[in-house]
Structures are given as structure tokens and as C-alpha cells.
Design an enzyme around this catalytic site. Sequence first.
Site, PDB file in Angstrom:
ATOM      1  N   HIS A  34      -6.037  40.936  71.507  1.00 10.49           N
ATOM      2  CA  HIS A  34      -7.392  41.446  71.254  1.00 10.49           C
ATOM      3  C   HIS A  34      -7.887  40.983  69.887  1.00 10.49           C
ATOM      4  CE1 HIS A  34     -10.550  44.679  71.634  1.00 10.49           C
ATOM      5  NE2 HIS A  34     -10.552  44.501  70.326  1.00 10.49           N
ATOM      6  N   GLU A  35      -7.097  41.232  68.848  1.00  8.92           N
ATOM      7  CA  GLU A  35      -7.520  40.882  67.493  1.00  8.92           C
ATOM      8  C   GLU A  35      -7.505  39.372  67.269  1.00  8.92           C
ATOM      9  OE1 GLU A  35      -8.949  42.918  65.553  1.00  8.92           O
ATOM     10  OE2 GLU A  35      -8.538  44.618  66.872  1.00  8.92           O
ATOM     11  N   HIS A  38     -10.760  38.040  68.548  1.00  6.97           N
ATOM     12  CA  HIS A  38     -11.843  38.233  67.580  1.00  6.97           C
ATOM     13  C   HIS A  38     -11.803  37.138  66.514  1.00  6.97           C
ATOM     14  CE1 HIS A  38     -13.391  41.971  69.029  1.00  6.97           C
ATOM     15  NE2 HIS A  38     -12.311  42.685  68.745  1.00  6.97           N
TER      16      HIS A  38
END
Length: 227
Positions: A34-35, A38
Site C-alpha cells: 500500500h505505502e 503511494h
Amino acid sequence: MTGVPKWRELLLFDFDLRQTLLTLPAILFGLCFHEFSHGYAAYKLGDPTPKEQGRLTLNPLTHVDPIGFLLLLIAHFGWAKPVQINPEAFKHPKRDEILVALAGPAANLLTAFVFAVLVKLAIDLRWYAIPTYGAPLMTILIYFIQINLVLAFFNLLPFPPLDGSHLFMVLLPDRWQSLKWNLYRYGSLFLLVIILLQYYTPIHLLQPLSAAVQAVYKGFFQLLGVR
């Protein structure tokens, strides 16, 4: 009916994550991917900040937020350490900031679907019947789907440090600066209160989110022909 493998019960969306050790691979991968997503999206859109801060990696030590990780284990909702970005580095700041905010949830949705495909393959090949590790393997695969769907939808809530807060801030008119300030100041506390109310009182403000996760979960398997 007797003799039904435990993974079939999980396919009916048993959302109880009691088998902590079996959930850890899914939690760690879901948070880190997820990170990373980003950071990678921001980097590709012209912001070198995530790369300079070492966030373009899947190393859990880089991404895990202790409080968010603990809440994910015990409350089934949580978050990772937010990736810092510099919107001024983007060619189209508002548009690109929205794309960066959506990259994390999109990565979790993609992960969930990939593991739904793996579960379909595992069922067809009867991996659940493998002695010793067949059932735990199926459980881990299913947790990958559940946890990544939770991360995708939960992170869209408009409270810091979740991705939805970035979307909300970008879309909110500039004249509402006081609302933005109060959200940054008290949003995290409000989010924690919502989580506590969800699990320790009859007030379930996150019920719509749980229903959305369940609907997508079941939709994946219906799409893949798993009954």
C-alpha cells in the site's frame, strides 16, 4: 455437513482474525505494498521525496506504524506510516495528489483479486486436501483477500492519517480552511473513537464499510465461479 474443510467456512466471510500468526503475512504485505504504491506513484508523477526518504521498498520496518499495526491485529482496522509527498513537485498538483492517494487502495484491491484467483486455483487443484499444511495455506490465502480489502476501503475514510483525508483536503474548497485545520488536529482522535465504538459498543459506524468489503469479497468469488 461433516467433513467440510475449514476454508469453506472462511469463504462465507468469517471476519474473525483470531489466528494472528496466519494473518501476519497478509497484514505486512498489505501495509507495505500500500505505502510502496503511494511512493511509487508520487515518484513517477515527479516527486522525488518518497525515494529520497527510502519509501520505495517493501521492507516492513520502513512502512509499519506501531499503533496502526496493533489496531489492525486487534480491531481489524489499521494503517501504516504515511508516505510524505511534496505536491509542489507535481505538474498537476491537485490531480496528481488524488492519483497518489488512490494508488494505495488500488494496490490493495489488486492484491485481493490476485489472491482470489489463487484461491480459485487452489480449490481446483484441491490444495486444501494436502496433509499437514493444506488447510493453513488456504487460510493464509483467504486472509490476504480479506485484509487487503479492509485496507483498501478503510483507508478511504476522510480522517488522518488515512488516504481519504488527502482526497477530502484536495477536494474541499480553500475557503473552508478552518474545517481542514480541525480535521488535521482532531481527525486521528475521532477515527480512534469510531473504531472503539465499533467493537465495544452497540454503535457500529463502520458497518457500511464492512458491508462494502463483504460485497466485494463475495463478488470476486462469484466472478471466478467459486460457490
